[in-house]
Design a protein around this motif. Structure first.
Motif, PDB file in Angstrom:
ATOM      1  N   PHE A 154       1.033  -1.166   0.032  1.00 43.30           N
ATOM      2  CA  PHE A 154       0.322  -0.150  -0.358  1.00 43.30           C
ATOM      3  C   PHE A 154       0.875   1.204  -0.042  1.00 43.30           C
ATOM      4  N   GLU A 155       2.182   1.488   0.859  1.00 44.22           N
ATOM      5  CA  GLU A 155       2.967   2.586   0.760  1.00 44.22           C
ATOM      6  C   GLU A 155       3.567   2.431  -0.658  1.00 44.22           C
ATOM      7  N   HIS A 156       3.708   1.493  -1.310  1.00 39.67           N
ATOM      8  CA  HIS A 156       4.378   2.068  -2.428  1.00 39.67           C
ATOM      9  C   HIS A 156       3.493   2.362  -3.749  1.00 39.67           C
ATOM     10  N   HIS A 157       2.293   1.627  -3.311  1.00 39.07           N
ATOM     11  CA  HIS A 157       1.283   2.034  -4.235  1.00 39.07           C
ATOM     12  C   HIS A 157       1.187   3.160  -3.943  1.00 39.07           C
ATOM     13  N   VAL A 158       0.678   4.106  -2.869  1.00 41.19           N
ATOM     14  CA  VAL A 158       0.034   4.911  -2.459  1.00 41.19           C
ATOM     15  C   VAL A 158       0.963   6.484  -3.473  1.00 41.19           C
ATOM     16  N   LEU A 159       2.322   5.958  -3.625  1.00 39.74           N
ATOM     17  CA  LEU A 159       3.205   7.020  -3.577  1.00 39.74           C
ATOM     18  C   LEU A 159       3.505   6.841  -5.694  1.00 39.74           C
ATOM     19  N   LYS A 160       3.053   6.737  -5.965  1.00 34.29           N
ATOM     20  CA  LYS A 160       3.079   6.383  -7.412  1.00 34.29           C
ATOM     21  C   LYS A 160       2.423   7.492  -8.182  1.00 34.29           C
ATOM     22  N   GLU A 170      -1.252  11.719  -9.239  1.00 39.00           N
ATOM     23  CA  GLU A 170      -2.224  11.994  -9.927  1.00 39.00           C
ATOM     24  C   GLU A 170      -3.762  12.395  -9.766  1.00 39.00           C
ATOM     25  N   GLN A 171      -4.210  11.564  -9.012  1.00 41.81           N
ATOM     26  CA  GLN A 171      -5.692  10.322  -9.078  1.00 41.81           C
ATOM     27  C   GLN A 171      -5.826  11.614  -7.878  1.00 41.81           C
ATOM     28  N   VAL A 172      -4.807  11.255  -6.486  1.00 39.80           N
ATOM     29  CA  VAL A 172      -4.754  11.671  -5.025  1.00 39.80           C
ATOM     30  C   VAL A 172      -5.783  13.049  -5.742  1.00 39.80           C
ATOM     31  N   ALA A 173      -4.409  13.288  -5.815  1.00 43.84           N
ATOM     32  CA  ALA A 173      -4.634  15.558  -6.222  1.00 43.84           C
ATOM     33  C   ALA A 173      -6.151  15.691  -6.771  1.00 43.84           C
ATOM     34  N   GLU A 174      -6.158  15.413  -7.948  1.00 45.02           N
ATOM     35  CA  GLU A 174      -7.580  15.579  -8.646  1.00 45.02           C
ATOM     36  C   GLU A 174      -8.510  15.310  -7.966  1.00 45.02           C
ATOM     37  N   ALA A 175      -9.091  14.120  -6.694  1.00 47.12           N
ATOM     38  CA  ALA A 175      -9.870  14.054  -5.632  1.00 47.12           C
ATOM     39  C   ALA A 175      -9.864  15.379  -4.937  1.00 47.12           C
ATOM     40  N   VAL A 228      -4.643  20.320  -9.456  1.00 47.95           N
ATOM     41  CA  VAL A 228      -4.526  20.261 -10.706  1.00 47.95           C
ATOM     42  C   VAL A 228      -3.065  19.684 -10.339  1.00 47.95           C
ATOM     43  N   PRO A 229      -2.852  18.783 -10.850  1.00 48.64           N
ATOM     44  CA  PRO A 229      -2.361  17.591 -10.347  1.00 48.64           C
ATOM     45  C   PRO A 229      -0.829  17.812 -11.207  1.00 48.64           C
ATOM     46  N   SER A 230      -0.100  19.409 -11.549  1.00 50.91           N
ATOM     47  CA  SER A 230       0.785  19.542 -11.786  1.00 50.91           C
ATOM     48  C   SER A 230       2.100  18.283 -11.241  1.00 50.91           C
ATOM     49  N   PRO A 231       3.159  19.023 -11.143  1.00 51.32           N
ATOM     50  CA  PRO A 231       4.573  18.043 -11.522  1.00 51.32           C
ATOM     51  C   PRO A 231       4.805  18.549  -9.321  1.00 51.32           C
ATOM     52  N   GLU A 232       4.246  19.779  -9.801  1.00 54.56           N
ATOM     53  CA  GLU A 232       4.794  20.778  -8.131  1.00 54.56           C
ATOM     54  C   GLU A 232       3.740  19.500  -6.638  1.00 54.56           C
ATOM     55  N   THR A 233       2.542  19.238  -7.732  1.00 56.61           N
ATOM     56  CA  THR A 233       1.250  19.493  -6.797  1.00 56.61           C
ATOM     57  C   THR A 233       1.508  17.479  -6.461  1.00 56.61           C
ATOM     58  N   VAL A 234       2.050  17.170  -7.133  1.00 50.08           N
ATOM     59  CA  VAL A 234       2.398  15.737  -7.397  1.00 50.08           C
ATOM     60  C   VAL A 234       3.717  15.032  -5.638  1.00 50.08           C
ATOM     61  N   ASP A 235       4.346  16.220  -6.207  1.00 49.80           N
ATOM     62  CA  ASP A 235       5.593  16.064  -5.327  1.00 49.80           C
ATOM     63  C   ASP A 235       4.998  15.848  -3.618  1.00 49.80           C
ATOM     64  N   ARG A 236       4.676  16.920  -3.510  1.00 50.29           N
ATOM     65  CA  ARG A 236       3.686  17.741  -2.234  1.00 50.29           C
ATOM     66  C   ARG A 236       3.082  17.037  -1.843  1.00 50.29           C
ATOM     67  N   LEU A 237       2.630  16.079  -2.258  1.00 49.07           N
ATOM     68  CA  LEU A 237       1.235  15.193  -1.848  1.00 49.07           C
ATOM     69  C   LEU A 237       2.582  14.253  -1.449  1.00 49.07           C
ATOM     70  N   ARG A 238       3.386  13.666  -2.483  1.00 52.13           N
ATOM     71  CA  ARG A 238       4.041  12.686  -2.071  1.00 52.13           C
ATOM     72  C   ARG A 238       4.610  12.735  -0.624  1.00 52.13           C
ATOM     73  N   VAL A 239       5.442  13.850  -0.501  1.00 50.40           N
ATOM     74  CA  VAL A 239       6.220  14.493   1.022  1.00 50.40           C
ATOM     75  C   VAL A 239       4.457  13.847   1.536  1.00 50.40           C
TER      76      VAL A 239
END
Length: 895
Positions: A300-306, A311-316, A320-331
């Motif tokens: 699960f930890e591996h899956h959720v950080l892909k 990008e799907q989490v950001a949209e939920a 906007v699923p930009s690279p910066e937003t994806v990096d932020r959500l990963r952290v």
């Protein structure tokens, strides 16, 4: 020596005596001293040609030196060579001439009358790093080996030969001891401290892996680690839980420890514990249940950080699923899963571009966990482990034994090695600097406005930099990617407290000594990479498709196997996609070299057990395995084989002998080393906006800060190699430009390079490399990387730089407005998106009727330059119609 003495020497030779000495040489085949090409044959029937016509170039290239010495280079070379040949074997004849010619060139190019202590450093450097080809010096890719130098420059024999001719060309105080002292300084200096003098003496060679090739290996290691880390973590945590499982079962830890690995290999109960099947069944159930739970959590930890999942989490979350937003959500998610700090997580979510509600955050994560848990899990099998080349075999006393390192543990170590390669590549540190524990990693809020949104935290390792700071701790910044890998490696190794988190305890007395572990780990995945790297498999499949297409084009019918192969290939790509597929030139070259060089490396990596025990003695005696014997016959010189024949049995069994032979056999083959990754790290920083450099630039290196880079170049050991890295980067860029014929490039520098290519006939790969080296070493003075392209500062046109003040380039003032129209700017397709983002405000200015025209001029020039470059790089880019419309509208309004 005066010219008079030289002329007197010229009249001294007795032709009859010289002919007699030539005729007496072993292997002579009726050679005449007056001829310039001599033939010799050794006892094995191999022919050697000693060609003195190659010395004629001395008079042409260095006429002043020849005239001042008053010599005839060909006649003199023959006489000196005769003396040198009389003290060696037929196999060394050509090397003696090669060394003599190089030595004379080293003197001539600096117009030196003799070899002295004062100039010996320059002469030895030239001989270590050059060959003589096509009538001029040709740089070697690596320093010459110690054995080669011994053959090329037998100092005492050379002294005796020149003295016999009345030539004072070597000072009396230039002794073997003096030359040895010079080598002790030169070898580390010329190899950027990659080799010590002792390593060089033992036959080790300078590693040639660069970013253009090494990036594929590191990419493979990181992909391998990401794919298999969840399983490796689960296996490791289960193996570490022996005490817990034993307590739950009410049996001894010894019983569980003796059978747990076989359970995790998927073996049946009857094989694991045939004498007590009931207890075996209980143990199997307990171990499997523990493993499946650990695997579910890690998966699960591996899956959720892909990337795609984030990008799907950001949209939920309504972002906007930009690279910066994806990096932020990963952290944010990574920190939450490890610390569960509600206050900090809520704060970080509230600072997103659109605040994320706490209950929505938990709800989305819970829903994703449920979906992930519903996907099937599995217990690995023996076949699964063996698919990675693991067999559970260990050696004792040179013989295979059963037991030892179990398949699950071998798999864990393989995955851990892949992760450690990632950390080594992402830091650029020395092999001795990775012994820190996870508690030595400090986390702080990121106050840098440039990237604090994408990366809310910065990370520093509080550890020792032994070579420069001794036992004083230093704080060094690392990327989030490196920290994430370190955390998972720590779990795999069961690291806690002060134990190293990146590897298991290899040295039990001093666990923090990391050199040996890192050295072993960095090459651990090379065999898997050679056979299974995705890019290489793509080339294999593409070549297979090409072969099938040729069969069909000839009108022949496909066999059943060929038909199945075609069906397999069509599953991943359509026929049109396969036919139109374009393979990157660097990837092709890496594929070719990796596959061709693998047999040599496989022999090199093979431990000296089993068939390879006492392999040097076996080879000399003709009893070594046939394929290995053929390999050594192909890659060892006659001189080395003759040298091997002269050794005693004890010398054959020495480590220095095997290392010397290994070194020659490897030659310039590519393979990974910790020091190679240091150079690749520096190259990656220079090429951080170069899409061709792959994974390092696209993803991992966007968090490299200016502090990290300055710390690297301020390291005194890195300064010597700093300019070499620049030259290597320039060389790579220009070479890639030539290979692609300028496709995918733009900018004023693109025009200059195109004109140069039109005027220069460049056909073979060797000619391409030669032109690239010439540009990198002679024409281009410096390089600077920007998001909008490279500044390749040319020596001849530096005064024309748009950032220049009074003719001096001020590249610290670089900006898109200055650079895009500059003669030194070279852009690639990967710079397009950044440029379009950058000019958005300029487009608005041109469209705004309220802004006076006088203030629109800078924006007009900027948009016009970008439009021109985008059109060159991608004539079908979706932004072009809008840009051209804006320019047309502005022109009509101001007409």
């Amino acid at each position: 020596m005066t010219a008079t003495i030289a002329r007197r020497h010229r009249n001294l030779p007795d032709l009859n005596e010289l002919q007699a000495r030539l005729s007496a040489l072993p292997g002579n085949r009726g050679n005449q001293f007056t001829e310039n090409v001599w033939q010799f044959i050794n006892q094995r029937g191999k022919r050697y040609t000693v060609d003195f016509d190659t010395v004629l170039a001395l008079s042409e290239v260095y006429p002043d030196w020849v005239r001042e010495r008053g010599i005839d280079p060909v006649s003199l070379s023959k006489q000196i060579w005769l003396s040198l040949a009389e003290s060696t074997t037929v196999n060394s004849y050509t090397r003696r001439l090669k060394g003599l010619r190089l030595w004379m060139v080293a003197l001539a190019r600096r117009n030196l009358p003799r070899l002295t202590r004062e100039n010996s450093r320059a002469v030895l450097t030239f001989m270590l790093t050059n060959n003589w080809r096509g009538g001029r010096p040709s740089p070697l890719k690596a320093v010459r080996s110690e054995m080669d130098m011994t053959f090329l420059m037998p100092l005492q024999a050379l002294k005796d030969a020149t003295s016999e001719l009345g030539l004072d060309w070597i000072s009396r105080d230039v002794t073997e001891a003096h030359v040895r002292r010079q080598f002790k300084v030169l070898i580390p200096e010329l190899t950027d401290n990659d080799l010590t003098y002792q390593d060089w003496k033992k036959g080790q060679s300078f590693n040639l892996l660069t970013l253009d090739h090494g990036r594929y290996y590191v990419e493979h290691c990181l992909n391998f680690f990401e794919e298999h880390a969840p399983l490796a973590c689960a296996l490791s945590q289960t193996l570490q839980a022996c005490a817990t499982i034993a307590t739950d079962l009410g049996v001894s830890q010894t019983s569980v420890r003796a059978h747990i690995s076989r359970v995790l290999e998927g073996r049946p109960v009857t094989e694991i514990w045939p004498s007590r099947p009931a207890l075996g069944q209980r143990m199997q159930t307990a171990v499997v249940d523990y493993f499946l739970e650990a695997h579910r959590k890690a998966r699960f930890e591996h899956h959720v950080l892909k990337e795609n999942v984030l990008e799907q989490v950001a949209e939920a979350f309504g972002l906007v699923p930009s690279p910066e937003t994806v990096d932020r959500l990963r952290v944010i998610i990574w920190d939450w899963l490890r610390r569960e700090d509600i206050e900090e997580t809520q704060c970080l979510l509230g600072e997103c571009q659109r605040p994320v509600l706490w209950h929505l955050f938990l709800q989305i994560l819970d829903a994703m966990k449920q979906r992930c848990d519903q996907s099937g899990s599995f217990v690995p099998t023996v076949a699964f482990f063996k698919s990675f080349g693991l067999d559970g075999t260990v050696y004792e006393g040179g013989k295979k034994t059963k037991g030892g390192y179990s398949l699950p543990r071998q798999f864990i170590e393989l995955v851990a090695s892949a992760g450690l390669v990632g950390v080594v590549a992402l830091t650029g540190w020395r092999a001795s600097e990775f012994g820190f524990s996870y508690s030595d990693i400090q986390r702080n809020r990121n106050m840098d406005k440039l990237d604090q949104y994408a990366f809310p935290h910065r990370y520093q390792v509080d550890w020792y930099v032994y070579k420069t700071s001794g036992r004083v701790r230093q704080l060094r910044e690392v990327t989030f990617s490196a920290v994430a890998i370190a955390e998972r490696l720590g779990r795999m190794h069961g690291s806690d407290g002060d134990r190293p988190c990146l590897y298991g305890t290899f040295n039990r007395k001093i666990p923090s000594q990391s050199e040996e572990t890192v050295l072993k780990a960095v090459s651990g995945l090379w065999p898997h990479y050679v056979q299974h790297y995705a890019g290489f498999e793509l080339i294999d499949n593409w070549e297979s498709w090409q072969n099938l297409a040729q069969v069909e084009a000839s009108g022949d019918l496909l066999t059943m196997d060929q038909y199945r192969e075609k069906e397999r290939l069509l599953v991943s790509r359509s026929a049109d996609e396969w036919s139109e597929l374009s393979i990157d030139g660097n990837l092709r070259e890496a594929h070719r070299r990796s596959r061709e060089e693998w047999p040599r490396l496989a022999f090199f990596f093979q431990r000296s057990f089993g068939d390879k025990k006492d392999w040097v003695s076996q080879y000399r005696g003709g009893t070594l395995r046939a394929d290995w014997r053929a390999l050594l016959d192909t890659h060892l010189s006659d001189e080395t084989r003759d040298w091997l024949s002269s050794l005693s049995d004890v010398e054959c069994q020495s480590g220095e002998t095997s290392k010397t032979i290994h070194s020659e056999m490897l030659g310039e083959a590519l393979y990974p080393s910790p020091h190679a990754f240091r150079h690749m790290w520096a190259e990656a920083i220079y090429r951080r906006f170069d899409g061709d450099a792959g994974w390092m630039i696209r993803s991992q290196f966007k968090h490299i800060s200016r502090t990290m880079w300055l710390a690297y170049i301020r390291d005194k050991d890195n300064r010597a190699g700093h300019q070499r890295v620049k030259i290597r980067v320039i060389n790579s860029l220009v070479h890639n430009y030539i290979k692609s014929h300028g496709e995918g490039y733009a900018g004023q520098m693109n025009k200059l390079l195109r004109r140069l290519l039109r005027q220069t006939r460049v056909q073979s790969p060797e000619q391409q490399m030669e032109l690239a080296e010439q540009l990198a070493n002679i024409e281009v003075e410096n390089i600077k990387a920007n998001p909008w392209g490279y500044c390749l500062l040319m020596r001849r046109t530096r005064y024309r730089a748009r950032c220049a003040e009074q003719g001096e380039p001020m590249r610290h003032n670089a900006s898109p407005e200055l650079c895009l129209g500059c003669v030194h700017n070279l852009m690639q397709t990967t710079n397009v998106e950044w440029m379009l983002f950058q000019i958005a405000s300029h487009v608005e200015v041109l469209n705004n009727p309220a802004v006076p025209d006088i203030f629109k001029q800078p924006s007009l020039e900027m948009v016009r330059d970008v439009t021109r470059h985008v059109r060159t790089l991608n004539a079908r880019h979706e932004a072009l119609p809008e840009l051209e419309s804006v320019l047309t509208s502005y022109k009509l309004r101001t007409a």
